[in-house]
Design a protein around this motif. Structure first.
Motif, PDB file in Angstrom:
ATOM      1  N   HIS A  38       0.817  -1.222   0.148  1.00 57.85           N
ATOM      2  CA  HIS A  38      -0.224  -0.119   0.313  1.00 57.85           C
ATOM      3  C   HIS A  38       0.890   1.387   0.013  1.00 57.85           C
ATOM      4  O   HIS A  38       0.456   2.308  -0.712  1.00 57.85           O
ATOM      5  N   HIS A  54      -4.624   5.851  -5.494  1.00 57.17           N
ATOM      6  CA  HIS A  54      -5.114   7.024  -4.978  1.00 57.17           C
ATOM      7  C   HIS A  54      -5.135   8.413  -5.795  1.00 57.17           C
ATOM      8  O   HIS A  54      -4.404   8.399  -6.975  1.00 57.17           O
ATOM      9  N   HIS A  63      -8.206  -0.829  -4.962  1.00 54.45           N
ATOM     10  CA  HIS A  63      -8.509  -1.349  -3.665  1.00 54.45           C
ATOM     11  C   HIS A  63      -9.281  -2.583  -3.579  1.00 54.45           C
ATOM     12  O   HIS A  63      -9.250  -3.238  -2.628  1.00 54.45           O
ATOM     13  N   PHE A 220      -8.313  -0.359   8.667  1.00 55.25           N
ATOM     14  CA  PHE A 220      -8.309   0.012   7.366  1.00 55.25           C
ATOM     15  C   PHE A 220      -9.253  -0.866   6.362  1.00 55.25           C
ATOM     16  O   PHE A 220      -9.700  -0.508   5.634  1.00 55.25           O
ATOM     17  N   HIS A 224     -12.443   0.020   4.107  1.00 54.96           N
ATOM     18  CA  HIS A 224     -12.297  -0.141   2.712  1.00 54.96           C
ATOM     19  C   HIS A 224     -13.131  -1.203   2.071  1.00 54.96           C
ATOM     20  O   HIS A 224     -13.586  -1.239   0.922  1.00 54.96           O
TER      21      HIS A 224
HETATM   22 CU    CU Z   1      -5.394   2.938  -0.153  1.00 54.83          CU
END
Ligand code: CU
Ligand code: CU
Length: 286
Positions: A38, A54, A63, A220, A224
């Motif tokens: 990441h 991103h 993602h 996280f 996501h």
């Molecule tokens: Cu990310």
């Protein structure tokens, strides 16, 4: 085919199995490989490199694949485990069961923001931070950033983002003023609008959830997974819309080779967004 559940509906056994699988990936070193991956793909639009993850249209498909790889790693430890999702429009306080001792643990303490409760507290001996930019071996959080308070996004804010029938718009970066992708990813022009939706959740948790190595905090994945579910909702709300840009940008475009159009393969998997638009044969949300 497996099911991803709302984290608030997990049984005690389901939480324990997920926690155990997370700890085993951490122990084996595989967890930190995901954190580093990441970090590698956290390319901002101030840089000239391609941006798969991103500040770009492929935020959602990149993602989706990243979570899928991680979920497969979890399942190699315990085949019954899936990544749950955190609907932060509903479970929007530190009192949520998400942050309890038997699941992700709670807020960081005053001063160094060290998380002291739950399975990922440094003192428990199973969660040492290895892949990060600065020093510090312990997980940190700073819920709501009391020094300059930030709140979790509301249902109305998410509904507004979902109502946009346009997927993304030129210039396909953090400054795009229209389109579902940037509205929900949450880069704003400034002021109170500076951090919206997805980004504001990272801010609200604080600590290691800020920045390129945010998967150091297990929340996280739950955050996501909810983003992934929101992409589903957007697709269902706008069946005649689709991923943009549909075609490779022309050489004259400033974003040429910096963003991924529908059929351009994304690193590190060499898979195009087109192959990730539909997950219905792999998993479903409940
Ligand atoms: Cu990310
Ligand atoms: Cu994120």
């Amino acid at each position: 085919m497996h099911t991803r559940k709302n984290q608030r509906n997990l049984t005690r056994t389901e939480k324990r199995r997920l926690v155990n699988a997370l700890l085993e990936l951490k122990r084996s070193g595989r967890y930190d490989e995901f954190v580093r991956m990441h970090g590698r793909y956290y390319v901002t639009d101030a840089e000239d490199d391609p941006r798969a993850a991103h500040m770009a249209p492929s935020f959602f498909p990149w993602h989706r694949r990243f979570l899928l790889e991680f979920e497969r790693a979890l399942q190699s430890v315990d085949s019954g485990v899936t990544v749950p999702y955190w609907d932060w429009t509903t479970d929007n306080t530190p009192a949520s069961s998400l942050w309890a001792e038997d699941f992700l643990g709670g807020n960081g303490r005053a001063g160094d923001r060290q998380v002291m409760t739950g399975p990922f507290a440094y003192g428990k001996g199973n969660w040492r931070i290895n892949a990060r930019i600065s020093d510090g071996k312990f997980l940190t959080r700073n819920f709501g950033r009391p020094s300059d308070p930030v709140s979790l996004p509301t249902k109305a804010e998410v509904a507004k983002a979902l109502s946009d029938p346009l997927y993304d718009a030129d210039p396909w970066d953090s400054t795009a003023s229209r389109g579902f992708r940037n509205t929900i990813e949450g880069w704003g022009a400034g002021g109170s609008d500076r951090w919206r939706n997805h980004n504001r959740v990272h801010r609200w948790v604080g600590g290691l959830m800020l920045g390129a190595t945010s998967p150091n905090d297990p929340v996280f994945w739950l955050h996501h997974a909810f983003m992934d579910l929101l992409w589903d909702r957007w697709q269902k709300a706008h069946p005649r819309s689709g991923y943009l840009p549909r075609r490779r940008l022309p050489e004259s475009h400033p974003q040429y080779r910096r963003v991924f159009s529908l059929d351009e393969p994304m690193p590190p998997w060499n898979v195009a967004p087109a192959a990730l638009l539909d997950h219905s044969r792999l998993y479903r949300y409940e």
